[in-house]
Design a protein around this motif. Sequence first.
Motif, PDB file in Angstrom:
ATOM      1  N   ASP A  84       0.668  -1.201   0.006  1.00  0.00           N
ATOM      2  CA  ASP A  84       0.074  -0.135  -0.036  1.00  0.00           C
ATOM      3  C   ASP A  84       0.895   1.292  -0.044  1.00  0.00           C
ATOM      4  N   LEU A  85       1.938   1.092   0.576  1.00  0.00           N
ATOM      5  CA  LEU A  85       2.823   2.324   0.950  1.00  0.00           C
ATOM      6  C   LEU A  85       3.294   2.704  -0.442  1.00  0.00           C
ATOM      7  N   MET A  86       3.767   1.398  -1.088  1.00  0.00           N
ATOM      8  CA  MET A  86       4.844   1.354  -2.313  1.00  0.00           C
ATOM      9  C   MET A  86       3.836   1.957  -3.412  1.00  0.00           C
ATOM     10  N   ASN A  87       2.457   1.771  -3.465  1.00  0.00           N
ATOM     11  CA  ASN A  87       1.653   2.255  -4.390  1.00  0.00           C
ATOM     12  C   ASN A  87       0.791   3.398  -4.106  1.00  0.00           C
ATOM     13  N   LEU A  88       1.333   4.004  -3.051  1.00  0.00           N
ATOM     14  CA  LEU A  88       0.434   5.340  -2.789  1.00  0.00           C
ATOM     15  C   LEU A  88      -0.539   5.266  -2.255  1.00  0.00           C
ATOM     16  N   LYS A  89      -1.272   4.035  -1.748  1.00  0.00           N
ATOM     17  CA  LYS A  89      -2.545   3.970  -1.126  1.00  0.00           C
ATOM     18  C   LYS A  89      -2.839   4.562   0.149  1.00  0.00           C
ATOM     19  N   LYS A  90      -1.579   4.632   0.923  1.00  0.00           N
ATOM     20  CA  LYS A  90      -1.890   5.219   2.073  1.00  0.00           C
ATOM     21  C   LYS A  90      -0.269   5.960   2.531  1.00  0.00           C
ATOM     22  N   GLY A  91      -0.342   6.831   3.643  1.00  0.00           N
ATOM     23  CA  GLY A  91       0.754   7.248   3.959  1.00  0.00           C
ATOM     24  C   GLY A  91       0.500   8.813   4.551  1.00  0.00           C
ATOM     25  N   SER A  92       1.665   9.403   5.085  1.00  0.00           N
ATOM     26  CA  SER A  92       1.350  10.821   5.864  1.00  0.00           C
ATOM     27  C   SER A  92       2.365  11.510   5.535  1.00  0.00           C
ATOM     28  N   ASN A 108      -3.695  25.076  -4.258  1.00  0.00           N
ATOM     29  CA  ASN A 108      -4.079  24.260  -5.423  1.00  0.00           C
ATOM     30  C   ASN A 108      -3.364  22.944  -5.442  1.00  0.00           C
ATOM     31  N   VAL A 109      -2.137  23.104  -5.342  1.00  0.00           N
ATOM     32  CA  VAL A 109      -1.427  21.874  -5.548  1.00  0.00           C
ATOM     33  C   VAL A 109      -1.644  20.729  -4.351  1.00  0.00           C
ATOM     34  N   ILE A 110      -2.042  21.162  -3.209  1.00  0.00           N
ATOM     35  CA  ILE A 110      -2.556  20.275  -2.141  1.00  0.00           C
ATOM     36  C   ILE A 110      -4.010  19.653  -2.741  1.00  0.00           C
ATOM     37  N   ASP A 115      -6.724  14.863  -4.428  1.00  0.00           N
ATOM     38  CA  ASP A 115      -7.654  14.156  -5.525  1.00  0.00           C
ATOM     39  C   ASP A 115      -6.902  13.030  -5.893  1.00  0.00           C
ATOM     40  N   ASP A 116      -5.683  13.097  -6.406  1.00  0.00           N
ATOM     41  CA  ASP A 116      -4.991  11.824  -6.793  1.00  0.00           C
ATOM     42  C   ASP A 116      -4.837  10.833  -5.872  1.00  0.00           C
ATOM     43  N   TYR A 117      -4.360  11.383  -4.494  1.00  0.00           N
ATOM     44  CA  TYR A 117      -3.984  10.228  -3.721  1.00  0.00           C
ATOM     45  C   TYR A 117      -4.891  10.759  -2.092  1.00  0.00           C
ATOM     46  N   PRO A 118      -6.201  10.197  -2.347  1.00  0.00           N
ATOM     47  CA  PRO A 118      -7.268  10.654  -1.143  1.00  0.00           C
ATOM     48  C   PRO A 118      -6.705  10.053   0.176  1.00  0.00           C
ATOM     49  N   ASN A 119      -5.961   8.805   0.257  1.00  0.00           N
ATOM     50  CA  ASN A 119      -5.525   8.286   1.350  1.00  0.00           C
ATOM     51  C   ASN A 119      -4.208   8.670   2.025  1.00  0.00           C
ATOM     52  N   ILE A 120      -3.693   9.605   1.267  1.00  0.00           N
ATOM     53  CA  ILE A 120      -2.292  10.260   1.957  1.00  0.00           C
ATOM     54  C   ILE A 120      -2.918  11.517   2.860  1.00  0.00           C
ATOM     55  N   SER A 121      -2.388  11.557   3.949  1.00  0.00           N
ATOM     56  CA  SER A 121      -2.815  12.532   4.839  1.00  0.00           C
ATOM     57  C   SER A 121      -1.612  13.598   4.726  1.00  0.00           C
ATOM     58  N   ILE A 122      -2.032  14.950   4.691  1.00  0.00           N
ATOM     59  CA  ILE A 122      -0.939  15.861   4.726  1.00  0.00           C
ATOM     60  C   ILE A 122      -1.115  16.941   5.931  1.00  0.00           C
ATOM     61  N   TRP A 284       5.164  13.569  -3.379  1.00  0.00           N
ATOM     62  CA  TRP A 284       4.672  14.689  -3.254  1.00  0.00           C
ATOM     63  C   TRP A 284       5.713  15.984  -3.814  1.00  0.00           C
ATOM     64  N   ILE A 285       7.016  15.648  -3.525  1.00  0.00           N
ATOM     65  CA  ILE A 285       8.019  16.242  -4.354  1.00  0.00           C
ATOM     66  C   ILE A 285       8.092  16.347  -5.759  1.00  0.00           C
ATOM     67  N   ARG A 286       7.802  15.307  -6.335  1.00  0.00           N
ATOM     68  CA  ARG A 286       7.799  14.745  -7.638  1.00  0.00           C
ATOM     69  C   ARG A 286       6.502  15.585  -8.214  1.00  0.00           C
ATOM     70  N   TYR A 287       5.295  15.459  -7.680  1.00  0.00           N
ATOM     71  CA  TYR A 287       4.168  15.954  -7.997  1.00  0.00           C
ATOM     72  C   TYR A 287       4.071  17.436  -8.003  1.00  0.00           C
ATOM     73  N   THR A 288       4.814  17.958  -6.913  1.00  0.00           N
ATOM     74  CA  THR A 288       4.671  19.474  -6.807  1.00  0.00           C
ATOM     75  C   THR A 288       5.640  19.845  -7.922  1.00  0.00           C
ATOM     76  N   LYS A 289       6.677  19.404  -8.308  1.00  0.00           N
ATOM     77  CA  LYS A 289       7.532  19.942  -9.241  1.00  0.00           C
ATOM     78  C   LYS A 289       6.972  19.761 -10.640  1.00  0.00           C
ATOM     79  N   ALA A 290       6.149  18.888 -10.960  1.00  0.00           N
ATOM     80  CA  ALA A 290       5.597  18.668 -11.988  1.00  0.00           C
ATOM     81  C   ALA A 290       4.436  19.851 -12.176  1.00  0.00           C
ATOM     82  N   PHE A 291       3.685  19.927 -11.194  1.00  0.00           N
ATOM     83  CA  PHE A 291       2.322  20.821 -11.119  1.00  0.00           C
ATOM     84  C   PHE A 291       3.101  22.373 -11.312  1.00  0.00           C
ATOM     85  N   MET A 292       4.054  22.686 -10.677  1.00  0.00           N
ATOM     86  CA  MET A 292       4.804  24.002 -10.852  1.00  0.00           C
ATOM     87  C   MET A 292       5.447  23.999 -11.985  1.00  0.00           C
TER      88      MET A 292
END
Length: 298
Positions: A84-92, A108-110, A115-122, A284-292
């Motif tokens: 689950d962790l490796m496939n980003l189904k959960k985490g914080s 916006n990025v959060i 939306d893409d990873y609803p089970n990851i808590s920020i 999150w780092i990869r996603y934020t870089k791509a988003f920005m």
Amino acid sequence: MDIQHLKYFVAVAKEGNFTRAANKLYVTQPTISKMVRNIEEELGVTLFDRSGKQVKLTDAGEIILIQAQNIIKSFQNLSAELDDLMNLKKGSIHIGLPPMIGSRYFPNVIQAFHDDYPNISIQLVEDGAVKIEEDVQNGTLDLGVIVLPVDRERFHYFSFVNERLMLLVHPNHPLSKKEEVKLAELEKESFVFFRRDFTLHDRIITECVRAGFHPNIICESSQWDLISEMVVANLGIALLPETVSKQVNQEQVAVIPLIEPVIPWQLGIIWRKDRYLSFAAREWIRYTKAFMGIEDEE
């Protein structure tokens, strides 16, 4: 003895026969017999009564069967959790954001990430950049937004904003009509400042001292809107980043470029070099870089 040994033992216990257990596990009968014998030798007990056609558990075997089933179940749960962790189904993720910065650059990025990873808590922690850098260093935070530069020996980072500080004065102020203002011209002014735990607090003071004076600070705040409102009330002048200055009502405040020196305001996201970073934080780092639209700097 490893998890495979236990699986073979449990299979024999359930089937009551070495050959049937071997067939079920797609191994040879000698292999499974050897595995069970290894467990017996390691523990110093007999697990099966082999005197009849059907093998039966001994009293020691009964006890070990219960524990072996629990261990196998725990191992399977562990594998599922890791999957689950490796496939980003959960985490914080714990992220530090200065109050002035977080509301302007990250909603916006959060939202998109959630939306893409609803089970990851920020978990967002609002604080000054100085405290955020300390907390990333000590491991309290996974990531943090700070004012660059940063110690490259300790941190990885990427930059997402590169601006300069602007001068804010009341429209009736003698400097309000100037096209640009040198820092040395502010020697006699009263300043509305950021709090001491903000990087810009010390940075502005340092530049003022280099220009030949120590600023007269009449008030400190962590909120850019409160700082600008104090300028509107003609309580003093302020130095704010370009993006923030654009949000101020230009009819109530005069915004003027600051020169000699130009004080840069570069923001970056940092994380420790020598610390494990979770799958969720790395995504999150990869996603934020791509988003920005940011390319790797390191």
